[in-house]
Enzyme design. Structure first.
Site, mmCIF file in Angstrom:
data_model
loop_
_atom_site.group_PDB
_atom_site.id
_atom_site.type_symbol
_atom_site.label_atom_id
_atom_site.label_comp_id
_atom_site.label_asym_id
_atom_site.label_seq_id
_atom_site.Cartn_x
_atom_site.Cartn_y
_atom_site.Cartn_z
ATOM 1 N N PHE A 39 0.815 -1.229 0.000
ATOM 2 C CA PHE A 39 0.000 0.000 0.000
ATOM 3 C C PHE A 39 0.838 1.263 0.000
ATOM 4 O O PHE A 39 0.354 2.333 -0.353
ATOM 5 C CB PHE A 39 -0.929 0.004 1.235
ATOM 6 N N LYS B 204 -1.331 -7.325 -9.267
ATOM 7 C CA LYS B 204 -2.294 -7.401 -8.147
ATOM 8 C C LYS B 204 -1.816 -6.357 -7.144
ATOM 9 O O LYS B 204 -0.962 -6.625 -6.316
ATOM 10 C CB LYS B 204 -2.275 -8.809 -7.541
ATOM 11 N N GLU C 152 -4.922 -3.726 -2.066
ATOM 12 C CA GLU C 152 -6.371 -3.482 -2.110
ATOM 13 C C GLU C 152 -6.737 -2.222 -1.322
ATOM 14 O O GLU C 152 -7.881 -1.792 -1.333
ATOM 15 C CB GLU C 152 -7.126 -4.715 -1.579
ATOM 16 N N ARG C 153 -5.751 -1.622 -0.628
ATOM 17 C CA ARG C 153 -6.098 -0.460 0.206
ATOM 18 C C ARG C 153 -6.123 0.849 -0.573
ATOM 19 O O ARG C 153 -6.806 1.779 -0.202
ATOM 20 C CB ARG C 153 -5.095 -0.331 1.352
ATOM 21 N N SER D 262 5.380 -6.933 3.279
ATOM 22 C CA SER D 262 5.972 -7.208 4.597
ATOM 23 C C SER D 262 6.758 -8.530 4.572
ATOM 24 O O SER D 262 6.511 -9.399 3.730
ATOM 25 C CB SER D 262 4.856 -7.276 5.641
ATOM 26 N N CYS E 178 9.545 1.810 3.252
ATOM 27 C CA CYS E 178 10.433 0.695 3.596
ATOM 28 C C CYS E 178 11.870 1.180 3.756
ATOM 29 O O CYS E 178 12.706 0.476 4.295
ATOM 30 C CB CYS E 178 10.368 -0.377 2.536
ATOM 31 N N GLU F 24 9.210 -4.030 13.050
ATOM 32 C CA GLU F 24 9.028 -2.962 12.059
ATOM 33 C C GLU F 24 7.735 -2.236 12.435
ATOM 34 O O GLU F 24 6.647 -2.813 12.343
ATOM 35 C CB GLU F 24 8.907 -3.538 10.640
HETATM 36 P P1 NAD Z 1 1.569 -6.588 3.055
HETATM 37 O O1 NAD Z 1 2.612 -7.632 3.125
HETATM 38 O O2 NAD Z 1 0.466 -6.622 4.051
HETATM 39 O O3 NAD Z 1 0.847 -6.627 1.621
HETATM 40 C C1 NAD Z 1 1.590 -6.659 0.429
HETATM 41 C C2 NAD Z 1 0.774 -7.386 -0.631
HETATM 42 O O4 NAD Z 1 0.552 -8.728 -0.198
HETATM 43 C C3 NAD Z 1 -0.597 -6.761 -0.882
HETATM 44 O O5 NAD Z 1 -0.853 -6.757 -2.262
HETATM 45 C C4 NAD Z 1 -1.545 -7.686 -0.123
HETATM 46 O O6 NAD Z 1 -2.810 -7.767 -0.734
HETATM 47 C C5 NAD Z 1 -0.837 -9.023 -0.188
HETATM 48 N N1 NAD Z 1 -1.111 -9.859 0.992
HETATM 49 C C6 NAD Z 1 -1.387 -9.435 2.253
HETATM 50 N N2 NAD Z 1 -1.567 -10.483 3.067
HETATM 51 C C7 NAD Z 1 -1.417 -11.596 2.307
HETATM 52 C C8 NAD Z 1 -1.475 -12.989 2.588
HETATM 53 N N3 NAD Z 1 -1.753 -13.456 3.815
HETATM 54 N N4 NAD Z 1 -1.253 -13.853 1.581
HETATM 55 C C9 NAD Z 1 -0.978 -13.411 0.337
HETATM 56 N N5 NAD Z 1 -0.920 -12.099 0.025
HETATM 57 C C10 NAD Z 1 -1.123 -11.199 0.987
HETATM 58 O O7 NAD Z 1 2.318 -5.183 3.078
HETATM 59 P P2 NAD Z 1 1.690 -3.732 3.165
HETATM 60 O O8 NAD Z 1 1.167 -3.512 4.552
HETATM 61 O O9 NAD Z 1 0.793 -3.478 2.022
HETATM 62 O O10 NAD Z 1 2.998 -2.830 2.933
HETATM 63 C C11 NAD Z 1 3.891 -2.493 3.961
HETATM 64 C C12 NAD Z 1 5.051 -3.443 4.026
HETATM 65 O O11 NAD Z 1 5.717 -3.491 2.782
HETATM 66 C C13 NAD Z 1 6.107 -3.018 5.032
HETATM 67 O O12 NAD Z 1 6.565 -4.152 5.720
HETATM 68 C C14 NAD Z 1 7.206 -2.427 4.169
HETATM 69 O O13 NAD Z 1 8.493 -2.440 4.738
HETATM 70 C C15 NAD Z 1 7.123 -3.300 2.976
HETATM 71 N N6 NAD Z 1 7.723 -2.676 1.810
HETATM 72 C C16 NAD Z 1 8.938 -3.130 1.406
HETATM 73 C C17 NAD Z 1 9.564 -2.544 0.331
HETATM 74 C C18 NAD Z 1 10.904 -3.028 -0.132
HETATM 75 O O14 NAD Z 1 11.313 -2.609 -1.198
HETATM 76 N N7 NAD Z 1 11.590 -3.882 0.581
HETATM 77 C C19 NAD Z 1 8.949 -1.493 -0.349
HETATM 78 C C20 NAD Z 1 7.701 -1.053 0.077
HETATM 79 C C21 NAD Z 1 7.097 -1.664 1.178
#
Ligand code: NAD
Length: 495
Positions: free
Chosen positions: A149, A173, A176-177, A226, A281, A380
Site C-alpha cells: 500500500f 495485483k 487493495e487499500r 511485509s 520501507c 518494524e
Molecule cells: P503486506 O505484506 O500486508 O501486503 C503486500 C501485498 O501482499 C498486498 O498486495 C496484499 O494484498 C498481499 N497480501 C497481504 N496479506 C497476504 C497474505 N496473507 N497472503 C498473500 N498475500 C497477501 O504489506 P503492506 O502492509 O501493504 O505494505 C507495507 C510493508 O511493505 C512493510 O513491511 C514495508 O516495509 C514493505 N515494503 C517493502 C519494500 C521493499 O522494497 N523492501 C517497499 C515497500 C514496502
C-alpha cells in the site's frame, strides 16, 4: 462511492466474488470506495488474457515496443498531477511526497524505454574456426506483480515497464487499500496503444495471490510487502517452480558519528523518519548515536519535530499526513506505550498531538535510550516513531546493524572519509547512504535489501530487473568456408 474494478484484456471487469474491501480517505476517515476482490476464475481470466497477448507481444520489434513505451511514459508525465492526487486521496501522503513518488515511477519507465540497449545481446565471432556464438535474453511469458500500500504507484512501476519492455505480459495485483493510482497508470498504458492483455490488473487478497503463485502459466512473480508475506510468497512460488523475487520489510539504521554535521543529521533524521508518516520501507527508524553526539542530536531532532506541520495531504502547508488505516494508527501508537514500559525515554509523544475530525492522524514520536531487546527496536513499526540507540563506539553501531533481522538500508553521518569508507564495507545491508538518509538507488541501478528484507537472488528494477524478467538463449553456429559452396560465389574453386 466508487467501486474499483479489475482491468482485464483492456476492459473494465467487475468482480463477481461478492467479497469487497473498503478504501478510505485517511485524512477524513471517510470510506470513499470499495474494491471487488477477485475470484480464482477472474485471476485465471487475467492470466489467460496475458498468455494470449504474449504470443504476439514478444514478436513485436524492438522499435515498435520502444515507441509504445515512450507513449506510455509521456502519458504518465502529462498526468502526473492526477496520479499524485489519487495517491494522496487514498494513501494520505502529502501532495509533494506523492509528486516525488510519481517522479521516481517515471524514472523506471524511462529506464525501460532503453530496451534496445538492454536487450542487445553479446556476440563472439570466430570462437572456433568458422564458429560464432551469440547470447540473447528472451522473455519468460506471463509474469505477475504483487505490491504494497505504501507506494501504490511507484512499486508497480518498479516491475511492469521492465517486464513488458523485455517482451513479457503482466498481471498486476496491487494493494487493495489504495488501488486507484495503479489502476489509472494501467489505463494510461492502454491509452498508449499497447495491445489488450499485455498488462492486466486484478484486485484481490490472499485468494488472488495464492492463485497467481500456483498458476502454471505464470512464469515469474515479483512481490514487495511485509517480511512474513514475502517469505510465504517466495517459498510457495518457488515450490511451484516459479522464478520469485520477494522484497520484505525493514528496520533502517542511521549511524551518527561525533564529528557529523548535526544540522544535516537532524534534518535528515526528521525527513527520513517522519516523511510519509514513516510508512516507507527505506524510512529511518533507528538513529544510532555514537559517543557524545547523542545529547545534541536528540535536542536538534526534538526542536525540528516541534515545527513539523501535520495535516491533510491536500493542504500545501502539511509536511506529514495521516496513516493508512485507523487500526494501523492505533497499532503504531501502542509501540510508544510499549517502549515507555520497557524503559525507553519518551522525548516526544505523538499521542499528545490533537487533530480535528476522524482522520487517521498520529503525531511524531521520539524515543531515546532504546535498547535492542525492546519491541520498539525489534519490530518494524511502519509509522512516525524514531528510536535513538546510544552506543560508545562505531564498532558497536556496526555490530548492532549486523545483528538486526533486516538489512534494507543503512546510513552514516560523518565528516570522516575513512569512517564512511569503512562503513560502506561493514554495513550489513543492501543499500548504503553516506550523509544520505534514504539511499534509494536511481532507476538505472537496482533496489533491494539483504537478510529478511529480500528473498530471491535478484533485486528489483534497473539491470537486475531486466535480468529477472528474461532468460538466456545462446546460439552457436558453424558455416563451412564458402569456397566449397556449390553456389557460384566467384571463388576460383567453385567456378
Ligand atoms: P503486506 O505484506 O500486508 O501486503 C503486500 C501485498 O501482499 C498486498 O498486495 C496484499 O494484498 C498481499 N497480501 C497481504 N496479506 C497476504 C497474505 N496473507 N497472503 C498473500 N498475500 C497477501 O504489506 P503492506 O502492509 O501493504 O505494505 C507495507 C510493508 O511493505 C512493510 O513491511 C514495508 O516495509 C514493505 N515494503 C517493502 C519494500 C521493499 O522494497 N523492501 C517497499 C515497500 C514496502
Amino acid at each position: 462511492m466508487k467501486t474499483i474494478h479489475h482491468l482485464i484484456d483492456g476492459e473494465s471487469v467487475a468482480s463477481t466474488s461478492g467479497r469487497t474491501t473498503p478504501v478510505f480517505n485517511p485524512a477524513t476517515g471517510e470510506q470513499t470506495g470499495e474494491v471487488g476482490l477477485a475470484t480464482i476464475e477472474e485471476v485465471d481470466r487475467a492470466v489467460a488474457s496475458a498468455k494470449a497477448a504474449f504470443e504476439t507481444w514478444h514478436t513485436f520489434s524492438v522499435a515498435k515496443r520502444t515507441k509504445l513505451m515512450f507513449n506510455w511514459r509521456n502519458l504518465v508525465v502529462d498526468n502526473a498531477d492526477e496520479i499524485a492526487a489519487r495517491l494522496t486521496a487514498e494513501h494520505g501522503k502529502v501532495l509533494s511526497d506523492s509528486g516525488g513518488e510519481v517522479a521516481r515511477a517515471i524514472e523506471n519507465i524511462e529506464y525501460a524505454c532503453g530496451l534496445a540497449e538492454h536487450l542487445k545481446g553479446r556476440y563472439s565471432e570466430q570462437a572456433s574456426t568458422g564458429v560464432d556464438v551469440y547470447s540473447v535474453r528472451r522473455p519468460l511469458g506471463v509474469v505477475a506483480g504483487i505490491t504494497p500500500f505504501n507506494f501504490p504507484a511507484m512499486v508497480p512501476v518498479w516491475m511492469m515497464p521492465n517486464a513488458i519492455a523485455c517482451g513479457n505480459t503482466f498481471v498486476l495485483k496491487p494493494s487493495e487499500r489504495d488501488p486507484s493510482a495503479p489502476r489509472f497508470i494501467v489505463e494510461l498504458f492502454q491509452e498508449a496503444g499497447f495491445p489488450p492483455g499485455v498488462l492486466n490488473m486484478v484486485n484481490g487478497d490472499k485468494v488472488a495471490v495464492d492463485r497467481l503463485l500456483e498458476h502454471p502459466d505464470v512464469k515469474a512473480l515479483s512481490f514487495v510487502g511485509s517480511t512474513p508475506i514475502a517469505k510465504y510468497v517466495y517459498q510457495t512460488g518457488t515450490s511451484h517452480g516459479k522464478r520469485i523475487q520477494a522484497l520484505g520489510g525493514a528496520k533502517n539504521h542511521m549511524v551518527v558519528l561525533p564529528d557529523a554535521d548535526i544540522d544535516l543529521a537532524a534534518d535528515s533524521a526528521v525527513s527520513a523518519a517522519y516523511g510519509s508518516a514513516g510508512e516507507r520501507c527505506m524510512a529511518i527508524s533507528v538513529a544510532v548515536a555514537v559517543g557524545d553526539v547523542a545529547d545534541p542530536l536528540v535536542d536538534a531532532i526534538k526542536v525540528r519535530m516541534e515545527k513539523l506541520t501535520i495535516g491533510p495531504g491536500t493542504d500545501s502547508s502539511s509536511e506529514m499526513g495521516p496513516l493508512i488505516t485507523r487500526e494501523h494508527r492505533d497499532k503504531v501508537a501502542g509501540y510508544i506505550e510499549a517502549g515507555a514500559d520497557a524503559g525507553a525515554t519518551v522525548v516526544v509523544d505523538g499521542r499528545d498531538a490533537r487533530f480535528d475530525g476522524d482522520g487517521f492522524f498520529l503525531g511524531v514520536s521520539l524515543l531515546d535510550n532504546v535498547t535492542a531487546d525492546m519491541t520498539v527496536y525489534t519490530d518494524e513499526i511502519f509509522g512516525p516513531v524514531l528510536s535513538v540507540v546510544r552506543v560508545d563506539t562505531y564498532q558497536e553501531a556496526a555490530e548492532l546493524i549486523a545483528a538486526n533481522q533486516w538489512g534494507n538500508g543503512a546510513a552514516i553521518f560523518t565528516r570522516d572519509g575513512g569512517a564512511a569508507r569503512r562503513f560502506q564495507e561493514d554495513a550489513d545491508a543492501g543499500m548504503i547512504g553516506i550523509n544520505v538518509p534514504i539511499p534509494v538507488p536511481v532507476g538505472y541501478h537496482s533496489f533491494g535489501g539483504w537478510k529478511d528484507s529480500a528473498f530471491g537472488d535478484t533485486t528489483i528494477y534497473g539491470p537486475e530487473g531486466i535480468h529477472f524478467y528474461t532468460r538466456p538463449k545462446v546460439l552457436t553456429s558453424r558455416w563451412p568456408d564458402p569456397a566449397g559452396s556449390t553456389v557460384n560465389l566467384g571463388f576460383p574453386t567453385n567456378q
